[in-house]
Motif scaffolding. Structure first.
Motif, PDB file in Angstrom:
ATOM      1  N   ALA A  35       0.812  -1.219   0.000  1.00  0.00           N
ATOM      2  CA  ALA A  35       0.000   0.000   0.000  1.00  0.00           C
ATOM      3  C   ALA A  35       0.843   1.265   0.000  1.00  0.00           C
ATOM      4  O   ALA A  35       0.320   2.358   0.012  1.00  0.00           O
ATOM      5  N   SER A  36       2.171   1.129  -0.005  1.00  0.00           N
ATOM      6  CA  SER A  36       2.988   2.335   0.086  1.00  0.00           C
ATOM      7  C   SER A  36       3.713   2.616  -1.226  1.00  0.00           C
ATOM      8  O   SER A  36       3.108   2.964  -2.210  1.00  0.00           O
ATOM      9  N   ALA A  37       4.997   2.369  -1.280  1.00  0.00           N
ATOM     10  CA  ALA A  37       5.856   2.859  -2.359  1.00  0.00           C
ATOM     11  C   ALA A  37       5.329   2.522  -3.750  1.00  0.00           C
ATOM     12  O   ALA A  37       5.015   3.399  -4.541  1.00  0.00           O
ATOM     13  N   LEU A  38       5.214   1.237  -4.093  1.00  0.00           N
ATOM     14  CA  LEU A  38       4.770   0.827  -5.430  1.00  0.00           C
ATOM     15  C   LEU A  38       3.545  -0.078  -5.295  1.00  0.00           C
ATOM     16  O   LEU A  38       3.674  -1.296  -5.198  1.00  0.00           O
ATOM     17  N   PRO A  39       2.352   0.515  -5.242  1.00  0.00           N
ATOM     18  CA  PRO A  39       1.149  -0.321  -5.060  1.00  0.00           C
ATOM     19  C   PRO A  39       0.775  -1.121  -6.299  1.00  0.00           C
ATOM     20  O   PRO A  39      -0.107  -1.963  -6.249  1.00  0.00           O
ATOM     21  N   THR A  40       1.417  -0.828  -7.444  1.00  0.00           N
ATOM     22  CA  THR A  40       1.103  -1.548  -8.671  1.00  0.00           C
ATOM     23  C   THR A  40       2.369  -2.142  -9.265  1.00  0.00           C
ATOM     24  O   THR A  40       3.482  -1.759  -8.915  1.00  0.00           O
ATOM     25  N   ALA A  41       2.196  -3.099 -10.177  1.00  0.00           N
ATOM     26  CA  ALA A  41       3.313  -3.748 -10.857  1.00  0.00           C
ATOM     27  C   ALA A  41       2.902  -4.014 -12.294  1.00  0.00           C
ATOM     28  O   ALA A  41       1.720  -4.189 -12.586  1.00  0.00           O
ATOM     29  N   PRO A  42       3.860  -4.015 -13.232  1.00  0.00           N
ATOM     30  CA  PRO A  42       3.505  -4.274 -14.636  1.00  0.00           C
ATOM     31  C   PRO A  42       3.006  -5.703 -14.827  1.00  0.00           C
ATOM     32  O   PRO A  42       3.458  -6.630 -14.162  1.00  0.00           O
ATOM     33  N   GLY A  43       2.064  -5.879 -15.741  1.00  0.00           N
ATOM     34  CA  GLY A  43       1.500  -7.188 -16.022  1.00  0.00           C
ATOM     35  C   GLY A  43       0.845  -7.189 -17.393  1.00  0.00           C
ATOM     36  O   GLY A  43       0.962  -6.248 -18.162  1.00  0.00           O
ATOM     37  N   VAL A  44       0.163  -8.277 -17.706  1.00  0.00           N
ATOM     38  CA  VAL A  44      -0.519  -8.433 -18.976  1.00  0.00           C
ATOM     39  C   VAL A  44      -1.983  -8.764 -18.698  1.00  0.00           C
ATOM     40  O   VAL A  44      -2.279  -9.620 -17.861  1.00  0.00           O
ATOM     41  N   MET A  45      -2.892  -8.080 -19.372  1.00  0.00           N
ATOM     42  CA  MET A  45      -4.322  -8.307 -19.207  1.00  0.00           C
ATOM     43  C   MET A  45      -4.876  -8.942 -20.481  1.00  0.00           C
ATOM     44  O   MET A  45      -4.619  -8.478 -21.586  1.00  0.00           O
ATOM     45  N   PHE A  46      -5.629 -10.023 -20.306  1.00  0.00           N
ATOM     46  CA  PHE A  46      -6.279 -10.704 -21.417  1.00  0.00           C
ATOM     47  C   PHE A  46      -7.778 -10.483 -21.328  1.00  0.00           C
ATOM     48  O   PHE A  46      -8.345 -10.497 -20.240  1.00  0.00           O
ATOM     49  N   ALA A  47      -8.409 -10.306 -22.478  1.00  0.00           N
ATOM     50  CA  ALA A  47      -9.875 -10.092 -22.531  1.00  0.00           C
ATOM     51  C   ALA A  47     -10.433 -10.869 -23.700  1.00  0.00           C
ATOM     52  O   ALA A  47      -9.951 -10.772 -24.825  1.00  0.00           O
ATOM     53  N   LEU A  48     -11.464 -11.687 -23.428  1.00  0.00           N
ATOM     54  CA  LEU A  48     -12.163 -12.446 -24.468  1.00  0.00           C
ATOM     55  C   LEU A  48     -13.422 -11.679 -24.831  1.00  0.00           C
ATOM     56  O   LEU A  48     -14.279 -11.465 -23.989  1.00  0.00           O
ATOM     57  N   LYS A  49     -13.507 -11.246 -26.100  1.00  0.00           N
ATOM     58  CA  LYS A  49     -14.617 -10.411 -26.534  1.00  0.00           C
ATOM     59  C   LYS A  49     -15.521 -11.191 -27.481  1.00  0.00           C
ATOM     60  O   LYS A  49     -15.051 -11.968 -28.310  1.00  0.00           O
ATOM     61  N   LEU A  50     -16.827 -10.961 -27.346  1.00  0.00           N
ATOM     62  CA  LEU A  50     -17.828 -11.529 -28.241  1.00  0.00           C
ATOM     63  C   LEU A  50     -18.337 -10.422 -29.128  1.00  0.00           C
ATOM     64  O   LEU A  50     -18.924  -9.453 -28.649  1.00  0.00           O
ATOM     65  N   LYS A  51     -18.116 -10.524 -30.436  1.00  0.00           N
ATOM     66  CA  LYS A  51     -18.538  -9.483 -31.364  1.00  0.00           C
ATOM     67  C   LYS A  51     -20.044  -9.532 -31.586  1.00  0.00           C
ATOM     68  O   LYS A  51     -20.639 -10.581 -31.521  1.00  0.00           O
TER      69      LYS A  51
END
Length: 221
Positions: free
Chosen positions: A205-221
């Motif tokens: 909760a202090s210095a670096l609350p986030t970190a790099p990552g990869v997000m995947f999303a499955l979309k229905l057209k």
């Protein structure tokens, strides 16, 4: 008499007027009924997939579906289910995994057996460091060290027994799932999208609350 005629004609007129809406509504209900009862067209690929899921084949005198046959073949002979599914490229993965965990099991089992035999020899009077204790056990300086070696190699032997069962079971599951998905229709309406993002790190909760990552999303057209 004339009054009766007019009365009857009036009643007939009222009756015909009452029938008028019924006759007018009857044609309107027929197209609706036709539209409700009309089934949507089924594509040939979907029909073929449904038929292949219901089709059975014989193996060892049993009638099995394609997924069941693939799983049984993989259970009888590792890799046979992948061959049945024509997934030849998976054979090196199957035998590589089974060979790796099998060698690990052999390695730790042989070391465990050597230390157990050494403990028995020392208990019957064989001196510590004797060549009869084996190449590794004779390097130990006490009986307690040999017993610690027994516990060490027994623990890793048991872990690799678990790994062997896991690898054997996974190749059965792979053959089963692959046979189920063989006729799976991957439509153009499906799209997998990925992009780099910053993800929240639990407990930070202090210095670096986030970190790099990869997000995947499955979309229905």
């Amino acid at each position: 008499m004339s009054n009766l005629f007019y009365l009857v004609r009036a009643l007939l007129g009222i009756f015909l007027l009452g029938l008028g809406p019924v006759k007018a509504q009857a044609p309107a209900t027929r197209p609706d009924t036709a539209r409700v009862n009309q089934a949507p067209p089924v594509s040939r690929k979907a029909q073929a997939a449904a038929d292949s899921a219901k089709r059975t084949e014989r193996l060892f005198g049993l009638r099995l579906t394609r997924p069941g046959k693939a799983a049984l073949l993989a259970a009888v002979l590792p890799g046979a289910g992948q061959v049945y599914n024509r997934s030849w490229w998976k054979l090196p993965l199957v035998y590589g995994a089974l060979g790796g965990v099998g060698y690990g099991e052999y390695f730790y089992q042989s070391r465990f057996r050597e230390y157990v035999d050494a403990e028995e020899l020392v208990a019957t009077g064989t001196p510590i460091g004797s060549t009869a204790l084996g190449p590794r056990a004779r390097q130990e300086r006490s009986l307690e060290a040999i017993q610690r070696g027994i516990q060490f190699y027994r623990g890793y032997r048991d872990i690799f027994i678990l790994y062997c069962g896991l690898a054997y079971g996974l190749q059965i599951v792979d053959a089963l799932v692959d046979a189920h998905l063989r006729d799976f229709d991957v439509s153009d309406d499906l799209a997998l999208h990925w992009e780099p993002t910053l993800m929240a790190v639990p407990g930070r909760a202090s210095a670096l609350p986030t970190a790099p990552g990869v997000m995947f999303a499955l979309k229905l057209k």
